[in-house]
Design a protein around this motif. Structure first.
Motif, short mmCIF file in Angstrom:
data_model
loop_
_atom_site.label_atom_id
_atom_site.label_comp_id
_atom_site.label_asym_id
_atom_site.label_seq_id
_atom_site.Cartn_x
_atom_site.Cartn_y
_atom_site.Cartn_z
N HIS A 111 0.80 -1.24 0.00
CA HIS A 111 0.00 0.00 0.00
C HIS A 111 0.83 1.29 0.00
O HIS A 111 0.94 1.96 1.04
N LEU A 112 1.39 1.65 -1.14
CA LEU A 112 2.23 2.84 -1.28
C LEU A 112 1.56 4.12 -0.79
O LEU A 112 2.24 5.05 -0.36
N ASP A 113 0.25 4.18 -0.88
CA ASP A 113 -0.49 5.40 -0.57
C ASP A 113 -0.95 5.48 0.88
O ASP A 113 -1.68 6.41 1.24
N ARG A 114 -0.50 4.57 1.72
CA ARG A 114 -0.95 4.56 3.11
C ARG A 114 0.24 4.60 4.07
O ARG A 114 1.40 4.55 3.64
N LYS A 115 -0.07 4.64 5.35
CA LYS A 115 0.99 4.56 6.36
C LYS A 115 1.63 3.18 6.34
O LYS A 115 1.05 2.22 5.82
N HIS A 116 2.81 3.08 6.93
CA HIS A 116 3.61 1.86 6.94
C HIS A 116 3.97 1.39 5.53
O HIS A 116 4.12 0.19 5.29
N SER A 117 4.08 2.34 4.63
CA SER A 117 4.53 2.02 3.27
C SER A 117 5.98 2.46 3.11
O SER A 117 6.52 3.21 3.94
N ILE A 118 6.60 2.03 2.04
CA ILE A 118 7.98 2.42 1.76
C ILE A 118 8.09 3.94 1.58
O ILE A 118 9.08 4.56 1.96
N ILE A 119 7.04 4.57 1.06
CA ILE A 119 7.05 6.02 0.86
C ILE A 119 6.80 6.76 2.17
O ILE A 119 7.49 7.74 2.49
N SER A 120 5.84 6.30 2.96
CA SER A 120 5.55 6.99 4.23
C SER A 120 6.73 6.91 5.19
O SER A 120 6.97 7.83 5.97
N GLN A 121 7.48 5.82 5.12
CA GLN A 121 8.58 5.62 6.06
C GLN A 121 9.91 6.19 5.58
O GLN A 121 10.69 6.69 6.37
N LEU A 122 10.18 6.08 4.27
CA LEU A 122 11.46 6.54 3.73
C LEU A 122 11.33 7.85 2.97
O LEU A 122 12.31 8.56 2.77
N GLY A 123 10.13 8.15 2.49
CA GLY A 123 9.92 9.36 1.70
C GLY A 123 10.14 9.16 0.22
O GLY A 123 9.82 10.04 -0.59
N PHE A 124 10.68 8.01 -0.17
CA PHE A 124 10.95 7.72 -1.58
C PHE A 124 11.22 6.22 -1.70
O PHE A 124 11.31 5.50 -0.69
N ILE A 125 11.37 5.75 -2.94
CA ILE A 125 11.75 4.36 -3.18
C ILE A 125 13.20 4.33 -3.63
O ILE A 125 13.53 4.86 -4.71
N PRO A 126 14.09 3.76 -2.85
CA PRO A 126 15.50 3.72 -3.24
C PRO A 126 15.68 3.03 -4.59
O PRO A 126 15.24 1.89 -4.77
N PRO A 127 16.30 3.70 -5.56
CA PRO A 127 16.44 3.12 -6.91
C PRO A 127 17.24 1.83 -6.94
O PRO A 127 17.01 0.97 -7.81
N GLU A 128 18.16 1.66 -5.97
CA GLU A 128 18.99 0.46 -5.96
C GLU A 128 18.18 -0.81 -5.65
O GLU A 128 18.67 -1.92 -5.85
N LEU A 129 16.94 -0.64 -5.17
CA LEU A 129 16.09 -1.82 -4.93
C LEU A 129 15.60 -2.44 -6.22
O LEU A 129 15.17 -3.60 -6.24
N ASN A 130 15.62 -1.67 -7.31
CA ASN A 130 15.20 -2.17 -8.63
C ASN A 130 13.80 -2.79 -8.59
O ASN A 130 13.58 -3.87 -9.16
N LEU A 131 12.89 -2.12 -7.93
CA LEU A 131 11.53 -2.65 -7.83
C LEU A 131 10.79 -2.54 -9.17
O LEU A 131 10.91 -1.53 -9.87
N ILE A 132 10.06 -3.56 -9.49
CA ILE A 132 9.23 -3.57 -10.70
C ILE A 132 7.77 -3.33 -10.33
O ILE A 132 7.03 -2.63 -11.03
N THR A 133 7.34 -3.91 -9.20
CA THR A 133 5.94 -3.89 -8.80
C THR A 133 5.80 -3.45 -7.34
O THR A 133 6.59 -3.84 -6.49
N ALA A 134 4.80 -2.64 -7.07
CA ALA A 134 4.45 -2.26 -5.70
C ALA A 134 2.92 -2.20 -5.61
O ALA A 134 2.24 -1.98 -6.60
#
Length: 246
Positions: free
Chosen positions: A155-178
């Protein structure tokens, strides 16, 4: 290609916040009624109801993916999917070894109930499942991969998400899907976070109550298997996840 309706984020009575009617068979029966073809039970930091859930999926002819929703050290929720129950239970051992040694407060969090193969209450898990695991996001992703699984941030748009906690998605994670929650739409998320336009979105019900169970996506795969599911998550060889417009 097959187009399989999937709900891959479901919580049973074992999750502290799960409603008492969310027993494995009742979840399966409601999912079938809603036209769901593939399901995953993703209780918080535990998989103790997954074997029973698999049993009822087979009984009711519902396709099944072994899974868990873990909470990292940064308090980021991630959906962890595995090729079989054995690898999922190895992940559970790792998670249990890194959870706070604290008892669950039923009055605050609610009971954590393990069910049996009759779909009855069997026992209560006493240690707290609602806390964060003492593993970083990077460590969790690496451990899941080592066990043959694949992880999707919740849930990128909610609390306890990678965005709510870090403020961004680290590019080195190479995520394809969230994952995005059922309460939003891709265009709303992209309007707020335009840099996510390269991501493929997964969308699930994240159900804690039976009435919430519903398919918000289809898996586009050649056949149903974990290998095909991983390809869909990684957008490989024409496999992908297609959101259902609501």
């Amino acid at each position: 290609m097959l187009k399989l309706k999937a709900d891959l984020h479901l919580h049973s009575v074992l999750s502290p916040c799960g409603d008492l009617l969310m027993t494995p068979e009742e979840i399966v029966k409601k999912a079938k009624k809603e036209g769901v073809e593939v399901a995953a039970l993703t209780d918080h930091n535990t998989a103790e109801n997954v074997e029973v859930f698999e049993f009822f999926c087979e009984k009711h002819n519902l396709k099944f993916i072994p899974a868990m929703e873990a909470e990292t050290k940064e308090e980021i929720h991630i959906l962890c999917y595995f090729p079989d129950l054995k690898s999922l239970l190895k992940w559970q051992e790792i998670v249990y070894g890194r959870l706070p040694q604290q008892k669950n407060d039923e009055d605050f969090f609610g009971p954590q109930i393990k069910c049996d193969f009759k779909d009855d209450y069997q026992a209560k898990v006493k240690h707290l499942l609602a806390g964060a695991v003492d593993l970083s996001l990077e460590q969790c992703l690496a451990q899941v991969r080592e066990l043959g699984g694949i992880a999707v941030p919740s849930h990128l748009d909610r609390k306890h998400s990678i965005i709510s906690q870090l403020g961004f998605i680290p590019p080195e994670l190479n995520l394809i899907t969230a994952e995005i929650s059922k309460n939003t739409k891709p265009e709303i998320v992209l309007e707020k976070f335009s840099y996510l336009n390269e991501l493929q979105f997964m969308q699930n019900s994240d159900s804690h109550y039976l009435k919430e169970i519903k398919a918000y996506q289809r898996l586009i795969v050649k056949e149903f298997s974990f290998i095909e599911f991983k390809k869909a998550v990684q957008k490989e060889e024409g496999r992908k996840i297609e959101l259902i417009k609501t």
